[in-house]
Design a protein around this motif. Structure first.
Motif, PDB file in Angstrom:
ATOM      1  N   ARG A  67       0.825  -1.215   0.000  1.00 53.79           N
ATOM      2  CA  ARG A  67       0.000   0.000   0.000  1.00 53.79           C
ATOM      3  C   ARG A  67       0.857   1.263   0.000  1.00 53.79           C
ATOM      4  N   SER A  68       2.023   1.211   0.626  1.00 53.07           N
ATOM      5  CA  SER A  68       2.895   2.391   0.656  1.00 53.07           C
ATOM      6  C   SER A  68       3.454   2.716  -0.722  1.00 53.07           C
ATOM      7  N   ILE A  70       1.754   2.382  -3.496  1.00 51.08           N
ATOM      8  CA  ILE A  70       0.674   2.988  -4.283  1.00 51.08           C
ATOM      9  C   ILE A  70       0.603   4.492  -4.028  1.00 51.08           C
ATOM     10  N   ARG A  71       0.800   4.888  -2.786  1.00 46.21           N
ATOM     11  CA  ARG A  71       0.718   6.313  -2.432  1.00 46.21           C
ATOM     12  C   ARG A  71       2.108   6.910  -2.181  1.00 46.21           C
ATOM     13  N   ASN A  74       2.408  10.778  -2.554  1.00 46.91           N
ATOM     14  CA  ASN A  74       1.437  11.644  -1.865  1.00 46.91           C
ATOM     15  C   ASN A  74       2.105  12.784  -1.115  1.00 46.91           C
TER      16      ASN A  74
END
Length: 417
Positions: A67-68, A70-71, A74
């Motif tokens: 998940r890290s 994917i973003r 950010n």
């Protein structure tokens, strides 16, 4: 002769490399092994703990949380939207200044680009100099050449437009740089004034203290600064060559870690762990691992005590260098930035770094050896920079379509379609 297609290819390659480096940076900052590199301020403030101290062996070095990834970008819009004072508190002054560099580039080049397209491009494009020269002298040119000053006829009054715009661009650039430098200097002064006082702000590293038969290094340093800066000198600490002692301390720490490991292993399995005394435990006499580590720790502790006693009494362990502290920052700044002796190779001064930033092993390097090393590094840097032109030239040869066809003939069918 560049064309719009060539410029598009060059821009595409540059954008591709920029995105690749940005993605590489964003991925590397997520890895636990680089955590202390990218978040040093959080460690200094005690707001972050090292992820390598927990988890499995693999997760200590590689971030397995998908998940890290994917973003992973950010943080870019968050950093741009964050107020400057908050950004300084969050990431430090250097991060805020780094972002201001990009904003300064936009502040300078966006108006320059708009004025160029609004004024210079019509002035150049509305001439027929290249067209007339091409018809009479078979001059080869492209449409992009019509945008340049080469399309203005010799002696034309339109050259005044280029002269005026050159002065305008220079004035705007200097004006923007002056304001930015003033703002950054103000930010730096405010940042230093708002920080807590630190010993390194009042301390100077003095190297190459000249030997004296009548005085020790400590006495020579104290006498020198009491005579030259009596109103500002506070105290000093002579540098001692304790590299061997540091290795012993590191070895003892490693032995303690192994002892903890074997004790935990014994607590889980309730059987005494065994190990071999040879290299990396691969061969040698097989002994009790816990007793062996305890014996090794006692041995290293004895050597540490003897080495600590030796470095305190052996004159050869005292290096011709010292950390000198002053009563005021002004006194430290004057000492760090001025020559202290007629001989420029003696009493060399420089700002003292924080203890965590000092590579203590290098303090024992003699001045002549250090100078030779710096010369070797500078020569190597020169040749590295010089020969760097070879790959740069190769990459630039790929900046146009014809160059790609020559270097990669197998792409010719794709380019021509």
């Amino acid at each position: 002769m560049a064309t719009f297609a060539d410029i598009g290819v060059a821009a595409g390659l540059n954008i591709l490399f920029a995105v690749a480096f940005l993605v590489a940076f964003a991925i590397l900052r997520l890895q636990p092994i680089n955590d202390r590199v990218y978040f040093p301020k959080w460690y200094l403030l005690g707001l972050r703990s090292c992820p390598m101290e927990q988890g499995s062996f693999v997760t200590k070095f590689v971030n397995l949380d998908w998940r890290s990834y994917i973003r992973f970008l950010n943080w870019v819009p968050d950093a741009l939207r964050m107020p400057e004072p908050e950004l300084i508190d969050h990431a430090g002054l250097d991060s805020a200044v780094y972002l201001r560099i990009y904003l300064l580039g936009l502040k300078i080049f966006v108006p320059v680009a708009l004025l160029s397209w609004a004024i210079l491009v019509p002035v150049n494009w509305t001439n027929n100099t290249l067209a007339n020269a091409g018809a009479s002298e078979k001059l080869q040119y492209s449409n992009i050449d019509k945008l340049s000053i080469s399309n203005v006829p010799y002696g034309s009054p339109r050259f005044w437009t280029h002269i005026v715009m050159a002065y305008a661009f220079t004035f705007w650039t200097c004006f923007s740089l002056r304001n930015e430098y003033a703002k950054v200097a103000e930010m730096r002064l405010h940042f230093l004034a708002s920080q807590r006082r630190r010993p390194d702000q009042f301390t100077v590293l003095v190297r190459n203290v000249p030997p004296d038969q009548d005085e020790s290094v400590s006495e020579a340093v104290e006498h020198f600064f009491l005579v030259n800066q009596p109103d500002h000198y506070q105290t000093h600490q002579v540098v001692i060559n304790a590299n061997k002692l540091a290795k012993l301390v590191k070895e003892k720490k490693s032995k303690k870690n192994w002892l903890d490991y074997y004790q935990l292993k014994f607590a889980r399995k309730q059987t005494r762990p065994m190990t071999k005394t040879g290299f990396l435990g691969l061969w040698g006499e097989k002994v009790d691992a816990i007793d062996h580590q305890i014996a090794e720790i006692d041995r290293v502790s004895t050597e540490i005590a003897e080495e600590r006693k030796r470095v305190k009494t052996d004159p050869k362990s005292i290096m011709p260098a010292a950390f000198v502290s002053f009563k005021t920052r002004w006194g430290a700044a004057v000492c760090a930035q001025t020559q202290q002796s007629r001989n420029p190779t003696l009493w060399l001064t420089d700002w003292a770094s924080e203890p965590r930033d000092v590579y203590w092993n290098n303090l024992a390097i003699p001045y002549v050896s250090l100078t030779i090393r710096k010369l070797i590094v500078n020569v190597a840097f020169f040749f590295l920079t010089f020969f760097f032109m070879i790959p740069v030239t190769f990459v630039q040869s790929l900046a146009n379509i014809e160059g790609i066809e020559r270097r990669a003939p197998f792409l010719k069918s794709i380019i021509e379609t």
